[in-house]
Motif scaffolding. Structure first.
Motif, short mmCIF file in Angstrom:
data_model
loop_
_atom_site.label_atom_id
_atom_site.label_comp_id
_atom_site.label_asym_id
_atom_site.label_seq_id
_atom_site.Cartn_x
_atom_site.Cartn_y
_atom_site.Cartn_z
N VAL A 17 0.80 -1.23 0.00
CA VAL A 17 0.00 0.00 0.00
C VAL A 17 0.83 1.28 0.00
O VAL A 17 0.28 2.37 -0.17
N LEU A 18 2.14 1.16 0.15
CA LEU A 18 2.98 2.35 0.29
C LEU A 18 2.84 3.32 -0.87
O LEU A 18 2.71 4.52 -0.68
N GLU A 19 2.83 2.80 -2.10
CA GLU A 19 2.75 3.71 -3.24
C GLU A 19 1.44 4.50 -3.22
O GLU A 19 1.41 5.68 -3.58
N PHE A 20 0.36 3.89 -2.78
CA PHE A 20 -0.91 4.60 -2.75
C PHE A 20 -0.96 5.59 -1.59
O PHE A 20 -1.63 6.62 -1.70
N CYS A 21 -0.26 5.30 -0.52
CA CYS A 21 -0.15 6.29 0.57
C CYS A 21 0.63 7.50 0.08
O CYS A 21 0.28 8.65 0.41
N TYR A 32 8.49 17.32 -1.41
CA TYR A 32 9.78 16.74 -1.78
C TYR A 32 10.01 15.49 -0.93
O TYR A 32 9.29 15.23 0.04
N GLY A 33 11.00 14.69 -1.32
CA GLY A 33 11.20 13.38 -0.74
C GLY A 33 11.26 13.32 0.77
O GLY A 33 10.62 12.47 1.39
N ILE A 53 11.89 4.74 -0.33
CA ILE A 53 11.01 5.78 -0.89
C ILE A 53 11.53 6.35 -2.21
O ILE A 53 10.75 6.58 -3.14
N TYR A 54 12.84 6.56 -2.34
CA TYR A 54 13.32 7.17 -3.58
C TYR A 54 13.19 6.25 -4.79
O TYR A 54 12.76 6.71 -5.86
N PRO A 55 13.49 4.96 -4.67
CA PRO A 55 13.19 4.08 -5.82
C PRO A 55 11.70 4.03 -6.14
O PRO A 55 11.31 3.97 -7.31
N ARG A 61 7.28 8.02 -11.09
CA ARG A 61 7.54 9.01 -12.14
C ARG A 61 7.59 8.32 -13.50
O ARG A 61 6.99 8.80 -14.47
N LYS A 62 8.27 7.18 -13.58
CA LYS A 62 8.37 6.46 -14.86
C LYS A 62 7.00 5.96 -15.33
O LYS A 62 6.76 5.84 -16.52
N GLU A 63 6.12 5.67 -14.37
CA GLU A 63 4.78 5.21 -14.70
C GLU A 63 3.80 6.37 -14.93
O GLU A 63 2.61 6.15 -15.10
N HIS A 64 4.31 7.59 -14.89
CA HIS A 64 3.52 8.81 -15.12
C HIS A 64 2.42 9.03 -14.09
O HIS A 64 1.40 9.64 -14.39
N LEU A 65 2.62 8.49 -12.89
CA LEU A 65 1.66 8.73 -11.80
C LEU A 65 2.00 10.00 -11.05
O LEU A 65 1.13 10.61 -10.43
#
Length: 118
Positions: A17-21, A32-33, A53-55, A61-65
């Motif tokens: 769930v981290l990416e959605f958080c 910023y990070g 978190i940075y990866p 970013r690469k997935e355009h989200l």
């Protein structure tokens, strides 16, 4: 459950769930990070590291989200700020709908009487 099984389960949940958080944090405006790390760290179950978190931000970013912009910092080098894209907003909305269904399903089995609180 084997020793450490609960910690392993929490780690897997966090990873899922981290990416959605992160997307939800960006819904309210760009960050910023280090800000993202700090805000995630304020919630015990979501404490993470720069190595995670940075990866993740790079992949988003690469997935355009998310998209980024560099800004000067008053206290050091320029910072990369992340903000949600329209695609990211849609992904977050879709996940939010599915999360409620998933959460309610798990709650059904975890509650002794099979009830789900609103």
């Amino acid at each position: 459950m084997e020793p450490g099984g609960a910690e392993k389960a929490v780690s897997q949940l966090r990873r899922g769930v981290l990416e959605f958080c992160v997307l939800a944090l960006l819904r309210d405006g760009e960050r910023y990070g280090v800000e993202i790390l700090r805000e995630l760290g304020a919630v015990d179950a979501l404490v993470t590291s720069e190595g995670t978190i940075y990866p993740l931000l790079s992949r988003l970013r690469k997935e355009h989200l998310v998209e980024t912009v560099w800004r000067e910092s008053p206290t050091g080098p320029p910072r990369r700020y992340y903000r949600l894209t329209t695609t990211g907003e849609k992904a977050l909305a879709d996940f939010s709908t599915e999360w409620r269904r998933f959460r309610d399903g798990v709650e059904y089995f975890l509650s002794p009487d099979g009830s789900v609180e609103e």
